[in-house]
Design an enzyme around this catalytic site. Structure first.
Site, PDB file in Angstrom:
ATOM      1  N   GLY A  13       0.814  -1.219  -0.212  1.00 32.40           N
ATOM      2  CA  GLY A  13       0.071  -0.057  -0.022  1.00 32.40           C
ATOM      3  C   GLY A  13       0.847   1.384  -0.004  1.00 32.40           C
ATOM      4  O   GLY A  13       1.896   1.422  -0.601  1.00 32.40           O
ATOM      5  N   ILE A  14       0.406   2.283   0.645  1.00 32.64           N
ATOM      6  CA  ILE A  14       0.988   3.560   0.774  1.00 32.64           C
ATOM      7  C   ILE A  14       2.357   3.575   1.411  1.00 32.64           C
ATOM      8  O   ILE A  14       3.445   4.347   0.869  1.00 32.64           O
ATOM      9  CB  ILE A  14       0.286   4.534   1.921  1.00 32.64           C
ATOM     10  CG1 ILE A  14      -1.329   4.856   1.246  1.00 32.64           C
ATOM     11  CG2 ILE A  14       0.911   5.782   1.924  1.00 32.64           C
ATOM     12  CD1 ILE A  14      -2.089   5.451   2.114  1.00 32.64           C
ATOM     13  N   ASP A  33       7.835  -3.989   8.703  1.00 31.46           N
ATOM     14  CA  ASP A  33       6.466  -4.312   8.590  1.00 31.46           C
ATOM     15  C   ASP A  33       6.411  -5.748   9.346  1.00 31.46           C
ATOM     16  O   ASP A  33       7.378  -6.333   9.836  1.00 31.46           O
ATOM     17  CB  ASP A  33       6.100  -4.609   7.054  1.00 31.46           C
ATOM     18  CG  ASP A  33       4.501  -4.283   6.801  1.00 31.46           C
ATOM     19  OD1 ASP A  33       3.944  -5.121   7.556  1.00 31.46           O
ATOM     20  OD2 ASP A  33       4.368  -3.683   5.700  1.00 31.46           O
ATOM     21  N   ASP A  42       5.773  -6.922  14.903  1.00 28.59           N
ATOM     22  CA  ASP A  42       4.269  -6.873  15.038  1.00 28.59           C
ATOM     23  C   ASP A  42       4.195  -5.856  15.845  1.00 28.59           C
ATOM     24  O   ASP A  42       4.399  -5.667  17.204  1.00 28.59           O
ATOM     25  CB  ASP A  42       3.826  -8.020  15.840  1.00 28.59           C
ATOM     26  CG  ASP A  42       2.343  -8.019  15.959  1.00 28.59           C
ATOM     27  OD1 ASP A  42       1.669  -6.881  15.843  1.00 28.59           O
ATOM     28  OD2 ASP A  42       1.865  -9.084  16.372  1.00 28.59           O
ATOM     29  N   GLY A  72      -1.013   0.414   9.076  1.00 27.20           N
ATOM     30  CA  GLY A  72      -2.373   0.512   9.748  1.00 27.20           C
ATOM     31  C   GLY A  72      -3.203  -0.575   9.287  1.00 27.20           C
ATOM     32  O   GLY A  72      -2.950  -1.273   8.131  1.00 27.20           O
ATOM     33  N   SER A 112      -6.139   9.425   8.518  1.00 26.10           N
ATOM     34  CA  SER A 112      -7.229   9.304   7.496  1.00 26.10           C
ATOM     35  C   SER A 112      -8.293  10.125   7.400  1.00 26.10           C
ATOM     36  O   SER A 112      -8.697  10.967   8.552  1.00 26.10           O
ATOM     37  CB  SER A 112      -7.919   7.770   7.667  1.00 26.10           C
ATOM     38  OG  SER A 112      -8.992   7.551   7.058  1.00 26.10           O
ATOM     39  N   TYR A 154     -11.862   1.940  13.768  1.00 27.49           N
ATOM     40  CA  TYR A 154     -10.868   2.511  12.932  1.00 27.49           C
ATOM     41  C   TYR A 154     -10.843   4.010  12.896  1.00 27.49           C
ATOM     42  O   TYR A 154      -9.907   4.732  13.391  1.00 27.49           O
ATOM     43  CB  TYR A 154     -11.140   1.896  11.495  1.00 27.49           C
ATOM     44  CG  TYR A 154     -10.259   2.538  10.304  1.00 27.49           C
ATOM     45  CD1 TYR A 154      -9.053   2.201  10.125  1.00 27.49           C
ATOM     46  CD2 TYR A 154     -10.714   3.545   9.470  1.00 27.49           C
ATOM     47  CE1 TYR A 154      -8.191   2.708   9.250  1.00 27.49           C
ATOM     48  CE2 TYR A 154     -10.108   4.235   8.358  1.00 27.49           C
ATOM     49  CZ  TYR A 154      -8.599   3.827   8.544  1.00 27.49           C
ATOM     50  OH  TYR A 154      -7.892   4.236   7.331  1.00 27.49           O
ATOM     51  N   LYS A 158      -8.082   6.795  14.250  1.00 27.14           N
ATOM     52  CA  LYS A 158      -7.416   7.937  13.357  1.00 27.14           C
ATOM     53  C   LYS A 158      -7.545   9.053  14.018  1.00 27.14           C
ATOM     54  O   LYS A 158      -6.833  10.096  13.777  1.00 27.14           O
ATOM     55  CB  LYS A 158      -7.854   7.742  12.138  1.00 27.14           C
ATOM     56  CG  LYS A 158      -7.423   6.436  11.382  1.00 27.14           C
ATOM     57  CD  LYS A 158      -6.015   6.367  10.829  1.00 27.14           C
ATOM     58  CE  LYS A 158      -5.701   5.335  10.074  1.00 27.14           C
ATOM     59  NZ  LYS A 158      -4.556   5.005   9.918  1.00 27.14           N
TER      60      LYS A 158
END
Length: 269
Positions: A13-14, A33, A42, A72, A112, A154, A158
């Site tokens: 992803g990003i 990661d 982790d 995330g 986000s 979520y 954020k």
């Protein structure tokens, strides 16, 4: 001089787009990661965060010019709070000494557009108080009532993260050390995390209602990566505490043209 970066969530992803773009610019990048990274850890656990910080300090020689926290998840479960808030803040705080050792330190995180959506105040307040068990208990109580309420983990994570950035950015630890700290709030990004919603009509309709994007619609990960890289470049000297909503116009669509009147004088009755 070659800049040295740490990018969390670097395997997809990003985070992957950010690491790739930095490498193309000639930077040194230490990716973090769960797997397929320079540092595998982790970030949902305290032990994993401590191990990640220790290994990054070892690989970097104790000097880091930029930290970009992209790791995330969006599961309707307490682990979302652990990764999105505590995983981010613990890594940033753990790498503060390495940032202070740089001549031009910078840090940025991925928040986000969901930080503007309804949240569970109990999760947000517990997170900001540093109470991880309390935040997870609040998220678990919602998750037990079904995924719709569980999803509040979520946006709550954020919202708490954007508030943490705003709060910490002006402290002696960050601004006092000359470290710009900011966040980016994406809209709907074309990544594996959003694929299950984007690939079916019902999910797509739900996403587009919650995150209307009149400018260029759903965005590639590179649109966020490029902004994160600028925020952590030497060009950024004075931006602090901001969550920049790079979201195709979702924020402007939902909140309208006046987000300043909170400080206007109240008319006399």
């Amino acid at each position: 001089m070659t800049r040295k970066y740490v990018v969390t969530g670097s395997a997809s992803g990003i985070g992957a787009a950010t690491k790739r773009a930095l490498l193309e610019q000639g930077a040194i990048v230490i990716g973090v990661d769960l797997r397929d990274a320079d540092v595998e850890a982790d970030l949902s656990t305290a032990e994993g965060r401590e191990a990640a910080v220790a290994r990054v300090l070892e690989l970097s020689g104790g000097v880091v010019d930029g930290v970009i926290a992209c790791a995330g998840i969006a599961a309707p479960a307490p682990i979302t709070v652990s990764v999105n808030f505590f995983g981010v803040t613990a890594v940033l705080e753990g790498l503060l000494p390495a940032l202070r050792a740089s001549s031009a330190p910078r840090a940025a995180v991925v928040s986000s557009m969901a930080s503007l959506q309804p949240v569970a105040p109990a999760i947000v307040e517990a997170a900001l108080a540093g109470d991880e068990p309390g935040a997870l208990a609040a998220a678990a109580a919602l998750a037990e009532q079904g995924p719709e309420l569980g999803y509040l983990a979520y946006p709550s994570s954020k919202r708490a993260l954007s508030r943490w950035v705003r709060r910490e950015s002006i402290t002696e630890a960050w601004a006092g050390a000359g470290i710009p700290l900011n966040a980016v709030g994406p809209g709907t990004v074309i990544t594996p995390m959003t694929a299950s919603l984007r690939d079916n009509p019902e999910g797509l309709a739900m996403v587009d209602a919650a995150v209307p994007m009149p400018l260029n619609y759903h965005q590639p990960a590179e649109s966020i990566a490029n902004l994160l890289i600028w925020l952590t470049s030497e060009q950024n000297t004075h931006m602090a505490g901001q969550t920049i909503y790079c979201d195709g116009g979702a924020d402007a669509t939902l909140r309208g043209d006046d987000i300043w009147s909170w400080n206007d004088p109240t008319p006399a009755a």
